[in-house]
Design an enzyme around this catalytic site. Structure first.
Site, short mmCIF file in Angstrom:
data_model
loop_
_atom_site.label_atom_id
_atom_site.label_comp_id
_atom_site.label_asym_id
_atom_site.label_seq_id
_atom_site.Cartn_x
_atom_site.Cartn_y
_atom_site.Cartn_z
N ASP A 39 0.88 -1.17 0.00
CA ASP A 39 0.00 0.00 0.00
C ASP A 39 0.91 1.22 0.00
O ASP A 39 1.68 1.41 0.95
CB ASP A 39 -0.86 -0.01 1.26
CG ASP A 39 -1.86 1.15 1.27
OD1 ASP A 39 -1.49 2.26 0.85
OD2 ASP A 39 -3.00 0.93 1.70
N HIS A 40 0.83 2.02 -1.04
CA HIS A 40 1.83 3.10 -1.16
C HIS A 40 1.70 4.17 -0.07
O HIS A 40 2.63 4.93 0.16
CB HIS A 40 1.83 3.70 -2.58
CG HIS A 40 0.80 4.77 -2.80
ND1 HIS A 40 -0.47 4.52 -3.25
CD2 HIS A 40 0.88 6.11 -2.66
CE1 HIS A 40 -1.13 5.67 -3.36
NE2 HIS A 40 -0.34 6.65 -3.00
N HIS A 102 -5.86 2.51 1.66
CA HIS A 102 -5.20 3.68 2.26
C HIS A 102 -5.89 4.14 3.55
O HIS A 102 -5.23 4.39 4.56
CB HIS A 102 -5.19 4.84 1.27
CG HIS A 102 -4.62 4.47 -0.07
ND1 HIS A 102 -3.55 3.62 -0.21
CD2 HIS A 102 -4.99 4.83 -1.34
CE1 HIS A 102 -3.28 3.48 -1.51
NE2 HIS A 102 -4.13 4.19 -2.20
C1 BG6 Z 1 -4.38 5.41 -5.53
C2 BG6 Z 1 -5.77 5.51 -6.07
O1 BG6 Z 1 -4.18 4.20 -4.86
O2 BG6 Z 1 -4.13 6.50 -4.65
C3 BG6 Z 1 -5.95 6.83 -6.79
O3 BG6 Z 1 -6.02 4.44 -6.96
C4 BG6 Z 1 -5.60 7.99 -5.88
O4 BG6 Z 1 -7.29 6.97 -7.26
C5 BG6 Z 1 -4.22 7.76 -5.26
O5 BG6 Z 1 -5.59 9.18 -6.65
C6 BG6 Z 1 -3.90 8.82 -4.22
O6 BG6 Z 1 -2.56 8.70 -3.84
P1 BG6 Z 1 -1.76 9.96 -3.28
O7 BG6 Z 1 -0.41 9.41 -2.92
O8 BG6 Z 1 -1.76 10.99 -4.37
O9 BG6 Z 1 -2.54 10.42 -2.08
#
Ligand code: BG6
Length: 278
Positions: A39-40, A102
């Site tokens: 999960d990034h 997230h």
């Molecule tokens: C991704 C979603 O996992 O996370 C996207 O699929 C979203 O829809 C993105 O825009 C948001 O990531 P960050 O790092 O920009 O908050």
């Protein structure tokens, strides 16, 4: 020595059954310690700091519970639309795209018990206990505790932006949600009765992700005879992005002959303290 590791990003199935089936298939060819379901959000400094903030300081944890906290709000607001990902997004929607991955990471890190060590499994155990304590909604509860929405055409920063239904690879009669808000309860000893409000959406007026922990109000009784009618709320806001930092909001006397109170802040800002490292 040869080794292989396999990294999986979402979507990991579309519901419990399909996720289990996928796990089963993977485990028939891989060992668990070769599988990384990533999960990034966990790569963000501000997210990693939640645990350091909570458990590396002694002043927050004693008040981090239902006796002192009124509610928690988690907001992930994005300005962007679906961009070029309409094909995927129209099948997923805001709920599947953001909440079980997230936002559940943010909820569990904010509310979990201290793990026994800084080890992956120890974290997983404590996070899993929070997830088990969040009860799924009954159909009636969905009506009271969940809201869905979809963006129409409009303007952001004075520029026209198209409706979701006219985005590339999105069905023109799509009912997929691009906004979702939920009121969740964590049914355990620390959090019983403390609502966790979460909301996320695309094409919102501003881009910001933050976690607000709102504390209970002090009794007004002492100020009854004064001109103060309402006390400012005490809040800790963890700014995940942008303007990364942590703010403590509290009330202070406004200088002057009358007893009046105003809301003030104490701020920690990443770039001011550590330079542009994020
Ligand atoms: C991704 C979603 O996992 O996370 C996207 O699929 C979203 O829809 C993105 O825009 C948001 O990531 P960050 O790092 O920009 O908050």
């Amino acid at each position: 020595d040869r080794w292989r590791r396999f990294v999986f990003e979402k979507p990991f199935g579309t519901d419990l059954d399909s996720a289990r089936a996928l796990n089963k298939e993977l485990r028939s060819i891989l060992r668990e310690d070769q599988i990384f379901r990533i999960d990034h959000y966990l790569g963000k400094e501000t997210v990693q700091n939640i645990l350091v903030f909570r458990f590396g300081n002694s002043i927050f944890e004693p008040i981090w519970n239902r006796n002192f906290i009124d509610h928690v709000q988690i907001t992930v607001a994005e300005k962007v639309g679906v961009e070029t990902r309409g094909g995927y997004y129209d099948q997923a929607g805001a709920l599947r795209d953001m909440i079980p991955n997230h936002i559940f990471q943010l909820i569990t890190l904010t509310t979990m018990e201290p793990p026994v060590s800084f080890d992956g499994n120890a974290f997983r155990d404590e996070q899993a206990k929070i997830l088990r304590a969040i009860n799924p909604f009954s159909p009636e509860e969905v009506l009271h505790h969940a809201v869905r929405g979809q963006y129409a055409e409009g303007e952001i920063d004075d520029k026209p932006v198209p409706a979701y239904r006219t985005e590339e690879k999105v069905a023109s009669d799509s009912r997929t949600e691009t906004f979702v808000a939920l009121k969740l309860m964590i049914d355990n000893w620390r959090w019983a009765g403390v609502p966790i409000y979460v909301r996320t959406g695309k094409r919102m007026a501003t881009r910001h992700t933050d976690i607000t922990v709102q504390f209970k109000q002090a009794p007004l009784m002492l100020f009854r005879e004064t001109s103060i009618e309402k006390l400012p709320t005490n809040r800790i806001v963890i700014h995940i992005q942008p303007d990364e930092g942590i703010t403590l909001h509290f009330g202070a006397k406004i200088p002057g002959l009358n007893l009046e109170m105003g809301a003030v802040d104490m701020d920690y800002n990443y770039s001011e303290h550590f330079g542009k490292t994020l």
